[in-house]
Design a protein around this motif. Structure first.
Motif, short mmCIF file in Angstrom:
data_model
loop_
_atom_site.label_atom_id
_atom_site.label_comp_id
_atom_site.label_asym_id
_atom_site.label_seq_id
_atom_site.Cartn_x
_atom_site.Cartn_y
_atom_site.Cartn_z
N THR A 190 0.83 -1.20 0.00
CA THR A 190 0.00 0.00 0.00
C THR A 190 0.86 1.25 0.00
O THR A 190 0.64 2.19 -0.79
CB THR A 190 -0.93 0.00 1.22
OG1 THR A 190 -1.74 -1.18 1.21
CG2 THR A 190 -1.83 1.22 1.22
N ASN A 191 1.87 1.27 0.88
CA ASN A 191 2.76 2.43 0.92
C ASN A 191 3.55 2.57 -0.38
O ASN A 191 3.78 3.69 -0.86
CB ASN A 191 3.74 2.30 2.10
CG ASN A 191 3.07 2.55 3.43
OD1 ASN A 191 2.02 3.20 3.50
ND2 ASN A 191 3.65 2.05 4.50
N MET A 194 1.65 4.39 -2.98
CA MET A 194 1.22 5.76 -2.72
C MET A 194 2.37 6.72 -2.42
O MET A 194 2.44 7.82 -2.95
CB MET A 194 0.24 5.80 -1.53
CG MET A 194 -1.05 5.04 -1.74
SD MET A 194 -2.23 5.31 -0.39
CE MET A 194 -1.35 4.60 1.00
N LEU A 205 -2.77 12.37 -1.43
CA LEU A 205 -3.33 11.14 -2.00
C LEU A 205 -4.55 11.43 -2.87
O LEU A 205 -4.72 10.82 -3.93
CB LEU A 205 -3.70 10.18 -0.86
CG LEU A 205 -4.22 8.81 -1.28
CD1 LEU A 205 -3.24 8.10 -2.18
CD2 LEU A 205 -4.52 7.96 -0.04
N CYS A 209 -4.92 10.36 -6.80
CA CYS A 209 -5.94 9.37 -7.17
C CYS A 209 -7.05 9.97 -8.02
O CYS A 209 -7.86 9.23 -8.59
CB CYS A 209 -6.53 8.71 -5.92
SG CYS A 209 -5.39 7.56 -5.11
N THR A 218 -1.05 2.51 -10.27
CA THR A 218 -1.21 1.76 -9.02
C THR A 218 -1.25 0.27 -9.29
O THR A 218 -0.61 -0.52 -8.59
CB THR A 218 -2.50 2.20 -8.30
OG1 THR A 218 -2.42 3.59 -7.98
CG2 THR A 218 -2.72 1.40 -7.03
N TYR A 244 -8.19 -0.93 -2.42
CA TYR A 244 -7.95 -0.25 -1.15
C TYR A 244 -7.22 1.07 -1.36
O TYR A 244 -7.60 2.10 -0.78
CB TYR A 244 -7.14 -1.13 -0.20
CG TYR A 244 -6.78 -0.43 1.09
CD1 TYR A 244 -7.68 -0.38 2.15
CD2 TYR A 244 -5.54 0.20 1.23
CE1 TYR A 244 -7.35 0.28 3.32
CE2 TYR A 244 -5.22 0.88 2.39
CZ TYR A 244 -6.11 0.91 3.44
OH TYR A 244 -5.80 1.58 4.59
N VAL A 245 -6.19 1.05 -2.17
CA VAL A 245 -5.40 2.27 -2.40
C VAL A 245 -6.27 3.35 -3.03
O VAL A 245 -6.25 4.51 -2.61
CB VAL A 245 -4.18 1.97 -3.30
CG1 VAL A 245 -3.50 3.26 -3.72
CG2 VAL A 245 -3.21 1.06 -2.57
#
Length: 310
Positions: A190-191, A194, A205, A209, A218, A244-245
């Motif tokens: 995840t990190n 992002m 973020l 996004c 991503t 999720y991201v």
């Protein structure tokens, strides 16, 4: 419990304050002179956005701490872990437990050079925090923590569950994990999807996004992470992490990830080698390529040089 926080920046301060408020004997350890001296003078200023208070907690440079601790939580940046562990050897006794909640992967390799495997406990946290300046910690909202013993055994599992209980008594939402490897890799993934991108684009973020390019970028980053993670014993689902991201921007969209805070805001070195860089290196071990993560790592290091980070 005698607890040391090795690396008392934003997140270390949050854990230190909560453990202190729960009645533990907490010692903060850090290397930032301005941060240390302000805490010594005024106490640590804790800010949750609605109220501020000063918390008096002892704080020391690594070379000053000599007393053996029961627990040591490491909250350094990944690239500073080796040096910190070497500097605080006097506080690590035969029975001292080390709890590693750092972002990224591969920290156990460093820890086991200095500490018995039986005393290493790996974990992951979703709590967030930031420093508004030296001696001034800002944190609000909640999070969770997962912890597991590095060595499989009844004694080690019992000790891990005792650490879980200690953290829960301090109000830190903690659970015992039976597969912390998956949780660590999930957070790293995840990190990795992002942090570096927001640092390179100088965006939060939500801004990232909201672009048309966010989803394909991503997806490719996550795909490369998942291949390596699953070969390392994790069990990750590519679609789940991509979703999720992209959804995270709706919940914490205004948040600037830690790599942005380090590189763009404060001109400090980043943890990219323990995130995207680690995937690029490990991919080669499995005869795979990770072109997105390799390029991202190179771009971050280039920006570090351009900004003349310290």
């Amino acid at each position: 419990m005698k607890v040391a926080i090795a690396g008392s920046g934003a997140l270390g301060s949050r854990f230190g304050v909560m453990l202190h408020d729960a009645g533990n004997e907490v010692t903060l350890i850090d290397k930032w002179p301005e941060h240390i001296e302000l805490i010594r003078k005024n106490g640590l200023l804790v800010d949750n956005g609605e109220e501020k208070r000063y918390v008096n907690i002892p704080v020391f440079y690594p070379s000053e701490v000599k007393e053996t601790m029961d627990l040591v939580f490491v909250f350094t940046k990944s690239m500073g872990l080796q040096e910190m562990i070497e500097d605080i050897k006097p506080v690590i006794g035969e029975h001292t437990k080390i709890i590693c909640l750092l972002n990224g992967v591969g920290h156990e390799t460093i820890l086991q050079e200095h500490i018995s495997l039986h005393n290493i406990f790996m974990g992951v946290t979703l709590y967030t925090a930031s420093l508004k300046g030296p001696g001034h910690a800002y944190f609000n909202g909640t999070g969770k923590v997962e912890i597991q013993n590095f060595v499989v055994g009844e004694k080690e599992e019992l000790e891990a569950k005792q650490i879980v209980e200690l953290l829960n008594e301090a109000g830190l939402n903690t659970s015992y994990s039976t597969n912390v490897t998956t949780s660590i890799w999930r957070k790293a993934c995840t990190n990795g999807a992002m942090n570096a991108i927001c640092a390179l684009l100088d965006s939060n973020l939500h801004q990232y996004c909201s672009t048309d390019q966010a989803e394909p970028i991503t997806r490719q980053i996550v795909k490369e992470f998942v291949i390596v993670a699953n070969k390392k014993g994790a069990s990750l689902n590519e679609e789940e992490i991509v979703d999720y991201v992209l959804q995270a921007s709706k919940n914490i969209g205004s948040h600037y990830p830690s790599m942005h805070q380090d590189l763009v805001q404060n001109h400090r070195y980043t943890e990219v080698d323990f995130l995207n860089g680690a995937v690029a290196r490990m991919s080669k071990e499995f005869e795979h390529e990770a072109p997105y993560n390799e390029l991202i790592t190179q771009l971050i290091h280039a920006k570090e040089q351009i900004l003349e980070v310290k």
